[in-house]
Every structure is written in C-alpha cells, then in structure tokens.
Design a protein around this motif. Structure first.
Motif, PDB file in Angstrom:
ATOM      1  N   GLN A 114       0.706   4.147  -2.782  1.00 49.93           N
ATOM      2  CA  GLN A 114       0.450   5.501  -2.695  1.00 49.93           C
ATOM      3  C   GLN A 114       1.768   6.558  -3.245  1.00 49.93           C
TER       4      GLN A 114
ATOM      5  N   ASN B 228      -7.593  10.357  -9.273  1.00 49.66           N
ATOM      6  CA  ASN B 228      -7.155   9.341  -8.186  1.00 49.66           C
ATOM      7  C   ASN B 228      -8.138   8.020  -8.403  1.00 49.66           C
TER       8      ASN B 228
ATOM      9  N   GLN C 150       1.170   6.657  -6.935  1.00 51.40           N
ATOM     10  CA  GLN C 150       0.138   7.441  -7.199  1.00 51.40           C
ATOM     11  C   GLN C 150       0.452   9.133  -7.113  1.00 51.40           C
ATOM     12  N   HIS C 151       1.194   9.367  -5.680  1.00 51.20           N
ATOM     13  CA  HIS C 151       1.670  10.587  -5.764  1.00 51.20           C
ATOM     14  C   HIS C 151       2.741  11.058  -6.785  1.00 51.20           C
TER      15      HIS C 151
ATOM     16  N   ARG D 123       0.787  -0.997  -0.072  1.00 50.11           N
ATOM     17  CA  ARG D 123       0.047   0.035   0.102  1.00 50.11           C
ATOM     18  C   ARG D 123       0.959   1.412  -0.024  1.00 50.11           C
TER      19      ARG D 123
END
Length: 84
Positions: free
Chosen positions: A64, A80, A67-68, A60
């Motif tokens: 993240q 998102n 995605q950032h 996870r």
C-alpha cells in the motif's frame, strides 16, 4: 510465571500458541515490525495474530505504501491495480 494461551488467529482461523508470559519465545517475536507496520495491523485486528498473518499484513502495508508513492509520482496517470 509463564503464561501460554492457545489462540485462534482472527485472520486465518488457524490455531497457534501465544506466549504472552514469555514474549521473547512467542511466535510473534519472529516477525519484526516497526511502529507504522504495527499501527497498520492494530487498526484491523485487536487480538494476537499468527506469525504467517503478521508477515502477510506487513507485506500488505508495504504494498500500500508503494502504491501511494507511485500515485504521487504518476498523478492522473496512476491506475490502482485493485481497480482492474
């Protein structure tokens, strides 16, 4: 002195054996974590977790981070995946 403790994982509620007295034999030592991954997990949980949950939370963390970075590249075009 070998301290072994039966614990319940605070994330998945499954039992596991914590070997704090023999940390190299503990199930958590099978999941290598860098400082950033460890900090990410420590911000969410105060107690030991089972190896399965450690692996999931490590995944996870990297999701993240990805995605950032993607948001930084795409800017206003970024959507998102959790918003859909």
């Amino acid at each position: 002195m070998c301290l072994h403790e039966d614990k319940i994982c605070p994330r998945c509620k499954q039992p596991f054996e914590c070997k704090v007295g023999s940390i190299l034999l503990c199930q958590c030592s099978t999941v290598p974590l860098n400082d950033e991954e460890r900090d990410f997990i420590n911000k969410q949980y105060e107690d030991c977790l089972c190896a399965v949950c450690l692996k999931a939370l490590r995944g996870r963390y990297h999701q993240q981070q990805f995605q950032h970075k993607l948001k930084g590249i795409l800017g206003v075009f970024y959507k998102n995946p959790s918003d859909t």
